[in-house]
Scaffold this motif. Structure first.
Motif, PDB file in Angstrom:
ATOM      1  N   SER A 129      41.092 -32.485  24.093  1.00 26.10           N
ATOM      2  CA  SER A 129      42.103 -32.462  25.169  1.00 26.10           C
ATOM      3  C   SER A 129      43.413 -31.801  24.745  1.00 26.10           C
ATOM      4  CB  SER A 129      42.400 -33.874  25.674  1.00 26.10           C
ATOM      5  OG  SER A 129      41.257 -34.415  26.243  1.00 26.10           O
ATOM      6  N   THR A 130      43.342 -30.690  24.037  1.00 24.15           N
ATOM      7  CA  THR A 130      44.551 -29.937  23.699  1.00 24.15           C
ATOM      8  C   THR A 130      45.039 -29.214  24.960  1.00 24.15           C
ATOM      9  OG1 THR A 130      43.303 -27.949  23.180  1.00 24.15           O
ATOM     10  CG2 THR A 130      43.686 -29.484  21.355  1.00 24.15           C
ATOM     11  N   ASP A 131      46.240 -28.619  24.901  1.00 21.23           N
ATOM     12  CA  ASP A 131      46.762 -27.881  26.067  1.00 21.23           C
ATOM     13  C   ASP A 131      45.783 -26.793  26.465  1.00 21.23           C
ATOM     14  OD1 ASP A 131      48.956 -29.452  25.964  1.00 21.23           O
ATOM     15  OD2 ASP A 131      50.271 -27.968  24.999  1.00 21.23           O
ATOM     16  N   LEU A 132      45.293 -26.042  25.451  1.00 20.37           N
ATOM     17  CA  LEU A 132      44.337 -24.963  25.734  1.00 20.37           C
ATOM     18  C   LEU A 132      43.051 -25.540  26.330  1.00 20.37           C
ATOM     19  CD1 LEU A 132      43.246 -22.055  25.554  1.00 20.37           C
ATOM     20  CD2 LEU A 132      42.649 -22.492  23.155  1.00 20.37           C
ATOM     21  N   GLY A 133      42.580 -26.660  25.754  1.00 15.81           N
ATOM     22  CA  GLY A 133      41.333 -27.270  26.215  1.00 15.81           C
ATOM     23  C   GLY A 133      41.409 -27.717  27.668  1.00 15.81           C
ATOM     24  N   ILE A 134      42.543 -28.277  28.050  1.00  9.43           N
ATOM     25  CA  ILE A 134      42.699 -28.776  29.428  1.00  9.43           C
ATOM     26  C   ILE A 134      42.637 -27.605  30.412  1.00  9.43           C
ATOM     27  CG2 ILE A 134      44.347 -29.862  31.031  1.00  9.43           C
ATOM     28  CD1 ILE A 134      45.185 -31.622  28.533  1.00  9.43           C
ATOM     29  N   ILE A 135      43.282 -26.492  30.048  1.00  8.62           N
ATOM     30  CA  ILE A 135      43.225 -25.304  30.926  1.00  8.62           C
ATOM     31  C   ILE A 135      41.815 -24.716  30.908  1.00  8.62           C
ATOM     32  CG2 ILE A 135      44.131 -22.965  31.302  1.00  8.62           C
ATOM     33  CD1 ILE A 135      46.709 -23.881  29.887  1.00  8.62           C
ATOM     34  N   ALA A 136      41.253 -24.579  29.706  1.00  5.49           N
ATOM     35  CA  ALA A 136      39.952 -23.893  29.566  1.00  5.49           C
ATOM     36  C   ALA A 136      38.848 -24.614  30.334  1.00  5.49           C
ATOM     37  CB  ALA A 136      39.581 -23.793  28.087  1.00  5.49           C
ATOM     38  N   LYS A 137      38.872 -25.934  30.349  1.00  6.13           N
ATOM     39  CA  LYS A 137      37.787 -26.704  30.972  1.00  6.13           C
ATOM     40  C   LYS A 137      37.562 -26.294  32.429  1.00  6.13           C
ATOM     41  CE  LYS A 137      36.023 -31.370  31.791  1.00  6.13           C
ATOM     42  NZ  LYS A 137      34.659 -30.866  31.889  1.00  6.13           N
ATOM     43  N   LYS A 138      38.670 -26.050  33.134  1.00  6.46           N
ATOM     44  CA  LYS A 138      38.559 -25.702  34.567  1.00  6.46           C
ATOM     45  C   LYS A 138      37.757 -24.423  34.757  1.00  6.46           C
ATOM     46  CE  LYS A 138      43.179 -27.083  35.515  1.00  6.46           C
ATOM     47  NZ  LYS A 138      44.366 -26.315  35.501  1.00  6.46           N
ATOM     48  N   ARG A 187      24.883 -28.975  28.509  1.00  2.00           N
ATOM     49  CA  ARG A 187      26.225 -28.413  28.664  1.00  2.00           C
ATOM     50  C   ARG A 187      26.653 -28.433  30.122  1.00  2.00           C
ATOM     51  NH1 ARG A 187      26.857 -22.818  25.365  1.00  2.00           N
ATOM     52  NH2 ARG A 187      27.772 -22.209  27.361  1.00  2.00           N
ATOM     53  N   SER A 188      27.938 -28.714  30.363  1.00  3.69           N
ATOM     54  CA  SER A 188      28.385 -28.852  31.756  1.00  3.69           C
ATOM     55  C   SER A 188      28.294 -27.528  32.509  1.00  3.69           C
ATOM     56  CB  SER A 188      29.800 -29.423  31.812  1.00  3.69           C
ATOM     57  OG  SER A 188      30.650 -28.600  31.064  1.00  3.69           O
ATOM     58  N   ASP A 189      28.203 -26.395  31.768  1.00  5.67           N
ATOM     59  CA  ASP A 189      28.063 -25.114  32.482  1.00  5.67           C
ATOM     60  C   ASP A 189      26.607 -24.645  32.542  1.00  5.67           C
ATOM     61  OD1 ASP A 189      27.972 -24.559  29.767  1.00  5.67           O
ATOM     62  OD2 ASP A 189      29.299 -22.820  29.862  1.00  5.67           O
ATOM     63  N   ASP A 190      25.662 -25.471  32.103  1.00  2.91           N
ATOM     64  CA  ASP A 190      24.243 -25.129  32.272  1.00  2.91           C
ATOM     65  C   ASP A 190      23.710 -25.743  33.575  1.00  2.91           C
ATOM     66  OD1 ASP A 190      23.981 -23.481  30.061  1.00  2.91           O
ATOM     67  OD2 ASP A 190      23.114 -25.026  28.764  1.00  2.91           O
ATOM     68  N   ASN A 191      24.409 -25.498  34.687  1.00  7.25           N
ATOM     69  CA  ASN A 191      23.897 -25.915  36.002  1.00  7.25           C
ATOM     70  C   ASN A 191      23.711 -24.639  36.821  1.00  7.25           C
ATOM     71  OD1 ASN A 191      26.338 -25.383  37.811  1.00  7.25           O
ATOM     72  ND2 ASN A 191      27.223 -26.626  36.187  1.00  7.25           N
ATOM     73  N   PRO A 192      22.859 -24.674  37.857  1.00  9.41           N
ATOM     74  CA  PRO A 192      22.472 -23.431  38.530  1.00  9.41           C
ATOM     75  C   PRO A 192      23.651 -22.564  38.987  1.00  9.41           C
ATOM     76  CG  PRO A 192      21.116 -25.237  39.300  1.00  9.41           C
ATOM     77  CD  PRO A 192      22.138 -25.842  38.386  1.00  9.41           C
ATOM     78  N   GLU A 193      24.681 -23.164  39.591  1.00  8.52           N
ATOM     79  CA  GLU A 193      25.805 -22.340  40.103  1.00  8.52           C
ATOM     80  C   GLU A 193      26.526 -21.647  38.952  1.00  8.52           C
ATOM     81  OE1 GLU A 193      25.826 -25.789  40.910  1.00  8.52           O
ATOM     82  OE2 GLU A 193      24.539 -25.328  42.628  1.00  8.52           O
ATOM     83  N   ALA A 194      26.838 -22.433  37.903  1.00  8.95           N
ATOM     84  CA  ALA A 194      27.590 -21.850  36.779  1.00  8.95           C
ATOM     85  C   ALA A 194      26.746 -20.806  36.041  1.00  8.95           C
ATOM     86  CB  ALA A 194      28.054 -22.951  35.825  1.00  8.95           C
ATOM     87  N   MET A 252      35.660 -23.047  32.339  1.00  8.68           N
ATOM     88  CA  MET A 252      34.348 -23.137  31.688  1.00  8.68           C
ATOM     89  C   MET A 252      33.318 -23.859  32.560  1.00  8.68           C
ATOM     90  SD  MET A 252      35.639 -23.937  27.867  1.00  8.68           S
ATOM     91  CE  MET A 252      34.095 -23.818  26.972  1.00  8.68           C
ATOM     92  N   ASP A 253      33.734 -24.948  33.201  1.00 11.82           N
ATOM     93  CA  ASP A 253      32.770 -25.713  34.006  1.00 11.82           C
ATOM     94  C   ASP A 253      32.179 -24.880  35.133  1.00 11.82           C
ATOM     95  OD1 ASP A 253      32.920 -27.892  32.434  1.00 11.82           O
ATOM     96  OD2 ASP A 253      34.210 -29.089  33.746  1.00 11.82           O
ATOM     97  N   LYS A 254      32.953 -23.919  35.632  1.00 12.32           N
ATOM     98  CA  LYS A 254      32.446 -23.070  36.722  1.00 12.32           C
ATOM     99  C   LYS A 254      31.711 -21.843  36.175  1.00 12.32           C
ATOM    100  CE  LYS A 254      36.524 -23.156  38.941  1.00 12.32           C
ATOM    101  NZ  LYS A 254      37.545 -22.549  39.723  1.00 12.32           N
ATOM    102  N   GLY A 255      31.829 -21.646  34.851  1.00 14.30           N
ATOM    103  CA  GLY A 255      31.209 -20.453  34.263  1.00 14.30           C
ATOM    104  C   GLY A 255      32.119 -19.251  34.340  1.00 14.30           C
ATOM    105  N   ASP A 256      33.398 -19.463  34.669  1.00 17.43           N
ATOM    106  CA  ASP A 256      34.360 -18.353  34.685  1.00 17.43           C
ATOM    107  C   ASP A 256      34.903 -18.110  33.288  1.00 17.43           C
ATOM    108  OD1 ASP A 256      34.274 -17.845  37.413  1.00 17.43           O
ATOM    109  OD2 ASP A 256      35.807 -19.351  37.866  1.00 17.43           O
ATOM    110  N   LEU A 257      35.390 -16.901  33.045  1.00 19.90           N
ATOM    111  CA  LEU A 257      36.036 -16.623  31.758  1.00 19.90           C
ATOM    112  C   LEU A 257      37.448 -17.175  31.780  1.00 19.90           C
ATOM    113  CD1 LEU A 257      35.075 -12.909  30.985  1.00 19.90           C
ATOM    114  CD2 LEU A 257      33.929 -15.018  30.276  1.00 19.90           C
TER     115      LEU A 257
END
Ligand code: ADP
Ligand code: ZN
Length: 212
Positions: free
Chosen positions: A42-51, A158-165, A53-58
Motif C-alpha cells: 500500500s505505498t503511494d505508487l501501489g495505491i495509484i497503480a492498483k486502479k 491474479r486480480s487481472d486474470d479475469n476475462p475483461e482485463a 492494474m486491476d482493469k489491465g490498463d498500463l
C-alpha cells in the motif's frame, strides 16, 4: 549483460526470466512484480497503480519511468528487464538513460505465442503466493486444491486474470507494445523466439541466442 524480454501477457516472460537470471547471474527487474509488491505494501505508487492494474490498463508512463529508472542506474553490472518498456515513450526514455550512463543494451528477445494459447494460459492461470510457481487449473492443477505442490503455499489467481482485463491487456499489447517491437526490430540486437512447447526448450533457444 543488459537484456530486454518482450512478449504478450502469458507468453512466459516471468518463467523465462527466472531461467535467464539464474543462468547468466543478472538481476531480473519485472515491472509487474515491482508494482504488485508496491500494491501489497500500500505505498503511494501501489495505491495509484492498483486502479490501473486491476482493469489491465498500463500505469502512466511518467510514473513507470520514474519507478524503473532509479533501479536501473544502480545496476551497472547488468539487468534483465521484464515488462518494460511497454510503450514507445518508455523505450525512448530507456535509450536516453542507457546512453547517459554509457551502458548500451546487448539484446532484445521477443517471445511469440498465438492468441489462442495466450487466452488458454491466462484464463486458467493460478500462481503460488510463496514460490510463484505457475499452474494451469485446466491442464496442470495442483494435487490438493489451492495448495502449492512445490512448497505448500497458497495458490492465488491474479486480480487481472479475469476475462475483461485479459482482453484489455491483449488489446493494449497490440496497440502500444507492438510498436516497441517494431522499434527494436530495426536494430540488429532484436531476436524473435517461438514461446510454445516446454519452458526448458524455449529457454535453450534463448540461452543460445544470448551466448551469440
Ligand atoms: P502481463 O505481462 O501478464 O500483463 P505484468 O505482470 O508484466 O503482466 O504486468 C501487470 C500489470 O502491471 C500491467 O497490466 C500494467 O497494469 C502494469 N505494468 C507492468 N509493466 C508496466 C509498464 N512498463 N508500463 C505500465 N504499466 C505496467
Ligand atoms: Zn509454492
Amino acid at each position: 549483460m543488459r537484456i530486454i524480454l518482450l512478449g504478450p501477457p502469458g507468453s512466459g516472460k516471468g518463467t523465462q526470466s527466472t531461467y535467464i537470471s539464474k543462468c547468466f547471474n543478472i538481476t531480473h527487474l519485472s515491472t509487474g512484480d515491482i508494482l504488485r509488491s508496491e500494491v501489497n505494501s500500500s505505498t503511494d505508487l501501489g495505491i495509484i497503480a492498483k486502479k490501473y492494474m486491476d482493469k489491465g490498463d498500463l500505469i502512466p508512463d511518467d510514473l513507470m519511468i520514474k519507478a524503473i529508472k532509479n533501479q536501473i542506474v544502480h545496476l551497472s553490472s547488468g539487468f534483465l528487464l521484464d515488462g518494460f518498456p511497454r510503450t514507445l515513450a518508455q523505450a525512448k526514455s530507456l535509450d536516453l538513460l542507457l546512453e547517459q550512463i554509457k551502458n548500451p543494451l546487448d539484446k532484445v528477445i521477443c517471445l511469440n505465442v498465438s492468441k489462442e494459447e495466450i487466452l488458454n494460459r491466462l484464463s486458467f492461470r493460478a500462481i503460488c503466493n510463496d514460490c510463484s510457481h505457475n499452474y494451469n487449473l485446466a491442464t496442470t492443477p495442483p494435487r490438493v486444491k489451492n495448495i502449492c505442490d512445490m512448497c505448500g503455499g497458497k495458490i492465488l489467481i491474479r486480480s487481472d486474470d479475469n476475462p475483461e482485463a485479459i482482453i484489455n491487456r491483449l488489446r493494449i499489447y497490440d496497440n502500444l507494445t507492438l510498436p516497441v517491437i517494431d522499434y527494436y526490430e530495426s536494430t540488429t540486437k532484436c531476436f524473435s523466439v517461438k514461446a510454445f512447447g516446454k519452458p526448458e526448450d524455449v529457454f535453450k533457444t534463448i540461452e543460445n541466442l544470448l551466448r551469440l
